[in-house]
Design a protein around this motif. Structure first.
Motif, PDB file in Angstrom:
ATOM      1  N   SER A   1       0.453   6.903 -14.160  1.00 11.75           N
ATOM      2  CA  SER A   1      -0.642   6.302 -13.398  1.00 11.75           C
ATOM      3  C   SER A   1      -0.265   4.904 -12.924  1.00 11.75           C
ATOM      4  O   SER A   1      -0.486   4.548 -11.744  1.00 11.75           O
ATOM      5  N   GLN A   2       0.340   4.106 -13.791  1.00  9.98           N
ATOM      6  CA  GLN A   2       0.696   2.745 -13.402  1.00  9.98           C
ATOM      7  C   GLN A   2       1.895   2.716 -12.456  1.00  9.98           C
ATOM      8  O   GLN A   2       1.909   1.949 -11.491  1.00  9.98           O
ATOM      9  N   ILE A   3       2.885   3.554 -12.720  1.00  9.46           N
ATOM     10  CA  ILE A   3       4.044   3.601 -11.823  1.00  9.46           C
ATOM     11  C   ILE A   3       3.618   4.019 -10.423  1.00  9.46           C
ATOM     12  O   ILE A   3       4.008   3.396  -9.420  1.00  9.46           O
ATOM     13  N   PHE A   4       2.815   5.058 -10.333  1.00 15.47           N
ATOM     14  CA  PHE A   4       2.428   5.581  -9.024  1.00 15.47           C
ATOM     15  C   PHE A   4       1.565   4.599  -8.244  1.00 15.47           C
ATOM     16  O   PHE A   4       1.617   4.566  -7.011  1.00 15.47           O
ATOM     17  N   SER A   5       0.777   3.799  -8.923  1.00 10.94           N
ATOM     18  CA  SER A   5      -0.084   2.837  -8.217  1.00 10.94           C
ATOM     19  C   SER A   5       0.662   1.555  -7.852  1.00 10.94           C
ATOM     20  O   SER A   5       0.300   0.883  -6.886  1.00 10.94           O
TER      21      SER A   5
ATOM     22  N   MET B   1       0.847  -1.197   0.000  1.00 13.51           N
ATOM     23  CA  MET B   1       0.000   0.000   0.000  1.00 13.51           C
ATOM     24  C   MET B   1       0.886   1.251   0.000  1.00 13.51           C
ATOM     25  O   MET B   1       1.837   1.339   0.778  1.00 13.51           O
ATOM     26  N   VAL B   2       0.561   2.190  -0.874  1.00 10.75           N
ATOM     27  CA  VAL B   2       1.321   3.438  -0.954  1.00 10.75           C
ATOM     28  C   VAL B   2       0.931   4.340   0.208  1.00 10.75           C
ATOM     29  O   VAL B   2      -0.248   4.505   0.518  1.00 10.75           O
ATOM     30  N   THR B   3       1.936   4.904   0.872  1.00  8.27           N
ATOM     31  CA  THR B   3       1.684   5.848   1.961  1.00  8.27           C
ATOM     32  C   THR B   3       2.048   7.256   1.509  1.00  8.27           C
ATOM     33  O   THR B   3       2.945   7.450   0.681  1.00  8.27           O
ATOM     34  N   TYR B   4       1.357   8.224   2.068  1.00  7.66           N
ATOM     35  CA  TYR B   4       1.518   9.619   1.661  1.00  7.66           C
ATOM     36  C   TYR B   4       1.828  10.465   2.881  1.00  7.66           C
ATOM     37  O   TYR B   4       1.481  10.104   4.001  1.00  7.66           O
ATOM     38  N   PRO B   5       2.487  11.629   2.693  1.00  7.32           N
ATOM     39  CA  PRO B   5       2.971  12.151   1.412  1.00  7.32           C
ATOM     40  C   PRO B   5       4.249  11.455   0.980  1.00  7.32           C
ATOM     41  O   PRO B   5       4.917  10.799   1.781  1.00  7.32           O
ATOM     42  N   ARG B   6       4.568  11.598  -0.299  1.00  5.35           N
ATOM     43  CA  ARG B   6       5.837  11.105  -0.819  1.00  5.35           C
ATOM     44  C   ARG B   6       6.343  12.062  -1.892  1.00  5.35           C
ATOM     45  O   ARG B   6       5.574  12.831  -2.475  1.00  5.35           O
ATOM     46  N   LYS B   7       7.628  11.994  -2.168  1.00  2.00           N
ATOM     47  CA  LYS B   7       8.251  12.893  -3.136  1.00  2.00           C
ATOM     48  C   LYS B   7       8.385  12.206  -4.488  1.00  2.00           C
ATOM     49  O   LYS B   7       8.674  11.015  -4.575  1.00  2.00           O
TER      50      LYS B   7
END
Length: 219
Positions: free
Chosen positions: A150-154, A1-7
């Motif tokens: 979109s695909q890289i970020f997800s 799972m991606v956590t935010y914030p990120r650079k």
């Protein structure tokens, strides 16, 4: 799972040999390179090393680069010693009207022979043969770059570094801040992803790390 914030850092490749030398294909090291795939110049190699110093203490989780020699070498130089592999992503390549048909970059296996940090396990969004048809003009690559981002970020967590070209980085700005923006060679742009598909623009085309800021070709 991606956590935010990120650079999200975006770097344009360093100076290419064909920027300064029309006879570059006669040089040692140019064997097998297509006309759209110039290597870095001596100045470009120095610029890449200065980019590496800039990112020396930055936490980068993944690095992606257009599969051309100039972009992969820039990315490899930046992350050398960071225990990272460079994910070669054709979706970040130059505007296709400026490229050979198909674009003249190497396969991942060939790239890895030249640049050992190339990640052979990465499954890219596009291959050189599945890149979509694009019209004439730098902004024609915006839909392709949007799909790639979109695909890289997800798919990938943590802070990300993207290394591309004038047109593809302009397209990154269009996708993330609705403003197609050209940046100089070997310069850094930064965005912060605060939530899914929510981005804060921090700065663009920063060259403060470069010892020679002349003629960075910001177009």
């Amino acid at each position: 799972m991606v956590t935010y914030p990120r650079k999200i850092w975006v770097v344009r490749h360093a100076e290419r040999e064909d920027n300064i030398n029309r006879g570059w294909r006669k040089l040692e090291g140019s064997e097998g390179l297509a006309s759209d795939n110039s290597m870095l110049s001596a100045r470009g190699k120095q610029q890449a090393r200065e980019c590496a110093q800039r990112f020396k203490n930055h936490d980068i989780a993944h690095v992606f680069a257009s599969p051309y020699d100039r972009t992969v070498e820039t990315a490899s130089t930046i992350v050398a010693g960071k225990n990272l592999k460079v994910k070669a992503e054709p979706g970040l390549c130059e505007a296709l009207y400026l490229c050979e048909k198909p674009p003249g970059f190497w396969s991942n296996e060939q790239l890895a022979e030249k640049f050992p940090l190339v990640d052979l396990d990465y499954v890219p969004v596009y291959s050189k043969y599945t890149l979509p048809k694009e019209g004439y003009g730098d902004d024609a690559c915006v839909p392709r770059v949007k799909s790639t981002l979109s695909q890289i970020f997800s798919r990938f967590e943590g802070n990300l570094l993207l290394v591309g070209h004038g047109a593809s980085i302009g397209a990154v700005h269009e996708v993330l801040m609705e403003d197609f923006k050209y940046v100089g060679q070997a310069t850094v742009s930064e965005f912060e992803e605060t939530a899914p598909d929510c981005f804060r623009h921090k700065y663009s085309s920063d060259a403060s790390h470069l010892s020679d800021r002349r003629n960075l070709r910001p177009w």
